[in-house]
Design an enzyme around this catalytic site. Structure first.
Site, PDB file in Angstrom:
ATOM      1  CB  THR A1449      10.011 -45.000  -4.701  1.00 20.42           C
ATOM      2  OG1 THR A1449       9.721 -46.265  -5.308  1.00 20.42           O
ATOM      3  CG2 THR A1449      11.421 -44.591  -5.039  1.00 20.42           C
ATOM      4  CB  CYS A1450       6.086 -48.195  -2.871  1.00 25.69           C
ATOM      5  SG  CYS A1450       6.432 -48.702  -4.556  1.00 25.69           S
TER       6      CYS A1450
END
EC number: 2.3.2.-
Length: 1483
Positions: A1449-1450
């Site tokens: 997700t980052c």
């Protein structure tokens, strides 16, 4: 999933704390020695009611004191004073200024690697003694005895390491000897080379110099590579080549030795025929390394085509090396290398035409650039560039993926080609699509797909505008009278020959509007000069039919240029040569038009009032005061009248290396020498004056102004003006206003033409209609309704007239910081010298003689608060040092020590007032801001600001106690963002003659007109240019007009410009500095400026929470850290995920919790409609747009009001940290907040009609009922039949008046009822909630700053924006890497699947991918990092179909297995987004 299949499901992947992906791109972290992020790490246990649930753990541990210090040093400006100079009291001349380093932090006094100075040693000595004093009681040893050894230990050096053992030296010597005997024993030589390679990689340059005889080793390697006997020993040759490469890397000096040993032709020979691909690739890698330093030697060797002849058979890595060799060699081309280039170009052209790899394209562009720069003067230069090669260069400028630097080089190449050859110039005009190239290169900077050219150009870098404008200039033959350009045309007459008139006319008709827009939207002087020269050349070539098509655009531009004569004077009263140059250029263009097309352009010239402007200019030019003896001749930057390309050394490519003392730094690539193209003339003031007067006289004589007559249309306008100014003209009803608007419309719009902006203002029409509107007693609703009915079909035309008038009338000036180099982001690290003089009795006030007259070098952006801290720190240090002298010779008593401590404590609390130019300054003001504003106000020359030492007086503050209490209160509340525009919220500005136009534009916008025509290109460009002055912005010195217009007339500027303005002025000092550092990332001056690197560091605060109590914990986080300048990051207990993904999910989940019905915050109607937006529609959440529920005055509402305060903080926090929210606010919510925050504006509109329109957006059924009641307000029977009482509809517990539940509605009290309902829905009933929201929001930064954004925009920002999921958008904004390309069938299937997702699936997918169910403003294009899909490999004997997709997700990273069918892919994707949410675990 079942347990036996659990291995198939990969949850959200996470990263370790020091992973790059977990970092928010908007901020910069500090790291400790172990690579950990320095910051706060707070832990939230799973107890909801624990008041002490905030604790610090792990390597991020920091107590409250450290926390405050952290905030202070990161957000505030402590430590910005650099130098300290001591002077004799009262001595101003011939003084010796002794610089004394001032530490960046009062708490950090350890010496680093810098040289030690006596003042530093003494300060450390003093501070160590002060620390020891507190612990020395009862100890026999004197403090000096303990402190002195510590100081001496700091001064002492380290013992040098012992030399390398002789055994190792002998071993190395033997290995080198073996390489010399390679012909006798190739195997031993190969093994020796392997060992040597490994040893060299573990050495540094000093060791290599000491123990390896490089001449011998390189000689042996050269012999191995050239020995015919060893030709078949390919493995040996590869090891020899690799050993040499390792030697080059560790000891770059050895490269020159190898070149002297003729290694280049030897290695080149290995590429003639390739029988061992590994050897060829190693040779290419080695030669590429040599080429970085000795490209010229490679070029001398010739036969560059050898390096690329087998290009298609090489790996991508080797291909890059091969092209790099050619590119680096071409950076050193000279005119005698023409034959070498002719030989290699046929091989390079197909590679250049077909290459898609960006590093290869960059190298090829550099090669072409170097060829153009060196060979443009050679006779047969034009034969090097065929039409297909030129078209490829044009294509590179057009496509979006080309980096800006490459685009600029391509444009320079095209410019050189057009300048050097008439044939190529004509081919560029007639056989390439120049207009398409320009427009497509601009579109990359467009903020929305439908943005007009004027909106897009605001964001186009000046460098690109300069390059395109300059290229257009050289496409056309020079103008007859060269005033702005300095070219002496040496080509033959072929350049002016037009072989295809139709193509030429089409090109000109398309180019002129683009040039006009560039001039209007660019504030850069060079851009505008190029545009004027281009227009002069284009107009010189056009015929009557083409001129007729571009008539209006040219004349409006000329009117706008000539109307800016007020800006030609500098702040100090002198005449600006830059503005004068543009005025002369505008006059020259007008003169050319008058000569060629006088009859055609005369009506437009007259309508735009050009003659009046020209007459005024005659006076202005004659009044130019030549204070200095100016040369009336034109000053040229090069040879008189010679246009040519000259080559200058490029800083990056020609650094000198110090072999003796430092390691030689080999560049990764060699950039070609810069092509410098000289076109401009530098005009002296004397020339501007004489030429200006001459042009004015010529223009006036040609047009014979005396024959100008008052036209019938002007008579008609005067008649309308008299009607509008007549007090007896009826304006009391809607019909009256329809009549007024109809008269105005008929006056403005005619069949053949529309009234010009000049006529609209000069005739008094704008003023009279403005007065009539502002003095009208009818409601705004009637004014707006009548206007829209009359002007419905021509609103855009009316807006165009108003914008034309505003563009011409406005004269707001851009201010710069006065630096000779133009400032830029590096200006933020500039220092300024100030002289601090004590205004009082220094000895009586214990100031000290050294501080009574002190010169300080201070960062420009330091505040006077930090100056106050500096003085206190110096006083305490000097007092303490003075106290040491008696203490060292005699023992002090406890009473003496206590008295001394009390004195020091009193000094630490001392505060000062500061005065500059005899005016008291605000303590929060910056030093530069105060001095700069005074210079501007006094009309002083800003350039002297940097040369002078500015005297600032200070005295003991009379408000010391108050300031101490305020400081203590602020410390208790925690550090907040530094607000350097707080006291200038609503600065009033005299808008001069443009006031009426601004009022009319504001009226049209308030009528609800939706049009991009409200954006004024010129003002937007000025604001964007003003925000490019970092030092002015950071010092709180923005001009008043920028603050006034953005708050009062925000519709004049595009959304992105206003958003940037908000970030620059409201998000605090640290984020402001970081914003510019990110924008300037990679620039050389930024990389080399260590002082600038230390600015704007932002602390990250990591908070670990429990998912079970996420909302309650979130509220506590907002309470404790809501106003903190730190970046907040969230992690979850028992989950490995860190960084952006969990943080975005936190904001998303809390957003959803705020919409719960149980909180009783929002209107919740059982009959409410459902929005088109697809949301979670469970019974626990509000499904309509969020709008506050009226409060029952008899209930306990404290909890609801408190929640609105938290909500305000939460929303502001999301803006500050650039987090995505998932709210669905009603637009009316922000409309009321805006009205409440605007001075002199009531929260609830005064007219019922407007209020009903607002209620309709909140509750359509209620609005319909109220409209029915209003329509039947005189029908008593109908009203009584409704059986309504004076209570809030839908909530009988809230009475509109006391006893309202017993009072029925009838015709006598209907107005009271309507106003009562409106007041409850929009006013008094929700007033406390609105105030609480504003107060909570303003804990982060003032809500008044949000007035520059419209309610519609805020609703979109906080979650209601429509998202574009079309396949075209996904193809444009998705990357395929590491196993996939954009042509992969899997990628096509994937895009097809997600583009067909419903709204619920889209939310789930985004939650899975990013942590938030919403895209940021701008959609997929704004995802940062970019959305990337990579191949997920199957392992452990499983097939791809047995795996689910997983994400990082980052990094917005999706790992997608190679599924066997599209249906399986869709099934697995849906399974992953449904089951993979709710946790961040390692896959």
């Amino acid at each position: 999933m079942s347990e036996n299949n659990s291995h198939n499901l990969d949850e959200h992947e996470s990263h370790s704390e020091n992973s790059d992906y977990m970092m928010d791109t908007q901020v910069e972290d500090d790291y400790d020695e172990d690579g950990h992020v320095q910051g706060e790490y707070s832990y939230y246990p799973d107890e909801d009611e624990d008041e002490h649930m905030l604790s610090s753990v792990g390597s991020f541990e920091a107590d409250d004191g450290e926390d405050d210090d952290n905030d202070y040093h990161h957000e505030d400006d402590s430590g910005l004073l650099y130098g300290y100079h001591r002077t004799q009291n009262g001595s101003d001349e011939d003084r010796n200024e002794e610089e004394d380093g001032l530490e960046r932090s009062h708490d950090n006094n350890e010496f680093g690697s810098n040289p030690l100075h006596l003042p530093d040693i003494l300060e450390t000595f003093a501070q160590r003694l002060e620390q020891r004093r507190q612990t020395s009681e009862g100890l026999g040893q004197h403090p000096v005895g303990r402190t002195l050894p510590e100081i001496l230990s700091m001064i002492g050096g380290r013992m040098e390491r012992s030399a390398e053992s002789s055994a190792r030296n002998e071993r190395i010597s033997k290995l080198i000897e073996n390489t010399g005997n390679a012909s006798e024993d190739p195997y031993i030589a190969m093994e020796s080379l392997k060992e040597l390679s490994e040893n060299i990689l573990m050495m540094n340059q000093m060791v290599v110099d000491r123990i390896i005889p490089m001449e011998t080793l390189i000689g042996n390697i050269a012999a191995i590579l050239s020995d015919k006997i060893l030709r078949e020993e390919l493995e040996l040759q590869m090891q020899a080549c690799r050993c040499m490469y390792n030697l080059f890397e560790v000891c770059p000096e050895s490269i020159s030795i190898a070149v002297d040993e003729h290694v280049i032709p030897i290695l080149q020979g290995k590429l003639v025929e390739i029988s061992y691909i590994d050897l060829a690739e190693q040779v290419l890698e080695t030669v590429e390394y040599i080429s970085r330093v000795h490209g010229r030697d490679i070029l001398k060797t010739g036969q560059l085509s050898i390096y690329v002849q087998f290009f298609d058979f090489l790996t991508i890595h080797a291909q890059r090396k091969a092209i790099a060799i050619v590119s680096n060699a071409c950076s050193s081309i000279r005119t005698d290398d023409f034959k070498t280039i002719v030989e290699v170009l046929p091989t390079l052209k197909p590679i250049f035409s077909n290459a898609t790899d960006q590093p290869i394209l960059t190298r090829l562009v550099n090669a072409m650039y170097g060829i153009c720069g060196a060979l443009h003067g050679v006779d047969k230069f034009e034969t090097l560039f065929s039409l297909d090669l030129i078209e490829r260069i044009v294509q590179l400028v057009s496509i979006q993926d080309t980096p800006l630097e490459n685009k600029l080089k391509c444009l320079d190449i095209l410019t050189v080609l057009a300048m050097s050859s008439d044939v190529l110039s004509r081919e560029l005009r007639e056989k390439t699509d120049i207009v398409d190239m320009a427009t497509r290169s601009f579109q990359h900077y467009s903020k929305s797909p439908n943005a007009g050219l004027h909106e897009t150009l605001i964001y186009v870098p000046n460098s690109l505008l300069i390059s395109i404008s300059r290229f257009i200039v050289v496409l056309f033959p020079p103008e007859d009278e060269r005033i702005l350009s300095a070219d002496k045309y040496t080509g033959n007459s072929d350049r002016g020959v037009i072989s295809n008139q139709e193509k030429f006319d089409s090109l000109v008709q398309c180019l002129i509007p683009i040039l006009v827009e560039i001039y209007t939207n660019a504030a850069d002087f060079d851009v505008r000069r190029y545009v004027l020269i281009a227009l002069l050349r284009v107009v010189s070539c056009i015929n009557n039919s083409t001129a007729k098509a571009i008539n209006d655009q040219l004349i409006k531009l000329i009117g706008s240029i000539l109307a800016q004569k007020e800006t030609a004077s500098n702040a100090n009263g002198t005449y600006s040569s830059e503005a004068g140059t543009l005025l002369v250029g505008g006059l020259s263009l007008l003169d050319l038009i008058c000569k060629k097309f006088s009859e055609l352009f005369f009506p437009s010239i007259k309508r735009e009032g050009i003659f009046d402007l020209v007459k005024d200019l005659s006076v202005d030019f004659n009044n130019i005061d030549l204070k200095e003896d100016g040369n009336e001749n034109i000053s040229l930057s090069d040879e008189e009248g010679d246009l040519h390309s000259s080559i200058e050394e490029c800083d990056e490519g020609d650094e000198e290396y110090d072999y003796e003392f430092t390691d030689m730094e080999i560049p990764d690539s060699v950039k070609p020498k810069k092509i410098s193209i000289h076109i401009f003339r530098t005009l002296s003031l004397a020339y501007i004056k004489n030429k200006g007067v001459n042009l004015v006289n010529r223009v006036l004589s040609q047009m014979n102004v005396e024959q100008e007559a008052i036209t019938e249309e002007l008579h008609q306008i005067e008649g309308v003006v008299s009607i509008l100014e007549n007090p007896s003209t009826p304006d009391k009803t809607e019909e009256d206003w329809k009549g007024i608007w109809s008269v105005l419309k008929k006056c403005i719009f005619h069949e053949d033409f529309d009234v010009s902006g000049f006529e609209f203002t000069s005739t008094g029409l704008a003023s009279s209609i403005t007065k009539r509107i502002t003095s009208s007693t009818v409601s705004h609703f009637i004014l707006a309704k009548s206007f829209l009915e009359v002007f419905e079909d021509c609103i855009d035309r009316f807006l165009e007239i108003l914008q034309s008038a505003l563009t011409r009338l406005e004269n707001f000036s851009i201010v710069d910081c006065g630096l000779h180099d133009g400032g830029g982001v590096s200006s933020l690290a500039k220092e300024i010298k100030i002289k601090l003089v004590y205004d009082g009795d220094a000895s009586k006030d214990n100031i000290g003689t050294d501080l009574s007259s002190t010169i300080v070098s201070v960062h420009c952006i330091a505040s006077f608060t930090s100056l106050n801290e500096f003085l206190r720190h110096r006083m305490v240090r000097m007092r303490f040092l003075n106290s040491l002298i008696p203490n060292l010779t005699s023992s002090s008593t406890e009473a003496d020590r206590e008295e001394e401590e009390n004195c020091l404590d009193h000094m630490r609390k001392k505060n000062f007032d500061f005065f500059y130019d005899n005016e008291k300054v605000d303590m929060e003001s910056t030093v530069f801001g105060v001095i700069f504003n005074t210079f501007v106000r006094r009309n002083r020359d800003l350039k002297t600001l940097w040369d002078d030492t500015h005297t600032i007086k200070f005295c003991k503050s009379l408000e010391g106690n108050n300031r101490e209490s305020e400081a203590a209160e602020e410390a208790n509340e925690g550090k907040k963002l530094r607000d350097f525009y707080k006291k200038r919220e609503f600065a009033q500005v005299d808008t001069g003659s443009s006031a009426d136009i601004l009022t009319l534009l504001d009226f049209l916008h308030s009528c609800g007109v939706k049009s991009d025509s409200f954006i004024n290109s010129k003002l937007s460009a000025k604001l964007a240019r003003q925000l490019d002055e970092p030092l002015v912005v950071a010092s709180g010195a923005l001009p008043d007009w920028s603050l006034f217009l953005t708050r009062r007339f925000p519709f004049l500027f595009p959304f992105d410009t206003r958003m940037l303005f908000l970030q620059c002025t409201s998000f605090g000092y640290g984020r402001l500095i970081q914003l510019w550092k990110n924008k300037s990332k990679g620039s050389k001056d930024l990389r080399n400026d260590e002082a600038l690197q230390q600015l704007g560091r932002i602390t990250r605060r990591k908070l670990r929470i429990s998912r079970k109590t996420i909302f309650a914990t979130g509220l506590k986080i907002l309470s404790k850290y809501g106003s903190s300048p730190d970046v907040l990051e969230i992690e979850y207990q028992e989950e490995a995920g860190t960084g952006l993904g969990p943080t975005l999910e936190f904001y998303s989940v809390v957003s959803k919790y705020f919409a719960r019905k149980s909180l009783n915050m929002w209107r919740c109607n059982s009959y409410s409609y459902r929005s088109e937006m697809d949301v979670d529609t469970t019974d626990d959440y509000i499904t309509t747009l969020l709008f506050p529920e009226p409060l029952n005055p008899f209930s306990n509402n404290e909890k609801v009001i408190e929640l609105f305060g938290y909500l305000g903080t939460f929303v502001a926090r999301s803006l500050l940290d650039n987090r995505i929210l998932d709210f669905r606010f009603s637009k009316v919510f922000f409309e009321l907040l805006h009205r409440m925050s605007t001075p002199n504006v009531t929260t609830v509109p005064s007219d019922v009609e407007t209020c009903l329109l607002m209620i309709e957006l909140v509750d359509p059924l209620l609005a319909k009922s109220l409209k029915y009641i209003v329509a039947n307000k005189d029908d008593n029977m109908t009203l009584e039949s409704l059986s309504l009482t004076f209570t809030v509809p839908g909530n009988d517990d809230i009475e509109l008046i006391p006893g309202g539940c017993n009072k029925s509605l009838n015709s006598s009290n209907v107005e009271e009822y309507i106003h009562g309902v409106i007041d409850q829905i929009l006013g008094k009933g929700i007033e406390k909630q609105l105030k609480a929201f504003i107060e909570g929001f303003s804990k982060v930064f003032s809500y008044e700053r949000m007035l520059i954004l419209f309610p519609d925009e805020l609703v979109d920002i906080f979650g209601r924006v429509e998202e574009d999921w079309s396949m075209a958008t996904l193809y444009t904004n998705l990357n395929a890497e590491h196993g996939y390309t954009m042509d992969s069938s899997i990628i096509h299937d994937f895009i097809s699947i997600i583009s067909a997702f419903g709204k619920h699936e889209r939310r789930l997918f985004l939650q899975f991918l990013t942590g938030s169910p919403k895209l940021p403003i701008g959609g997929f294009k704004s995802l940062n990092p970019k959305f990337t899909v990579v191949l997920k490999h199957a392992e452990d004997g499983l097939t791809a179909d047995e795996y689910l997709p997983s994400v990082m997700t980052c990094a917005n990273y999706l790992k997608l297995p190679k599924y066997t069918s599209k249906d399986i892919m869709r099934s697995r994707l849906c399974q992953a987004i449904e089951e993979g949410a709710g946790a961040f675990l390692l896959s």
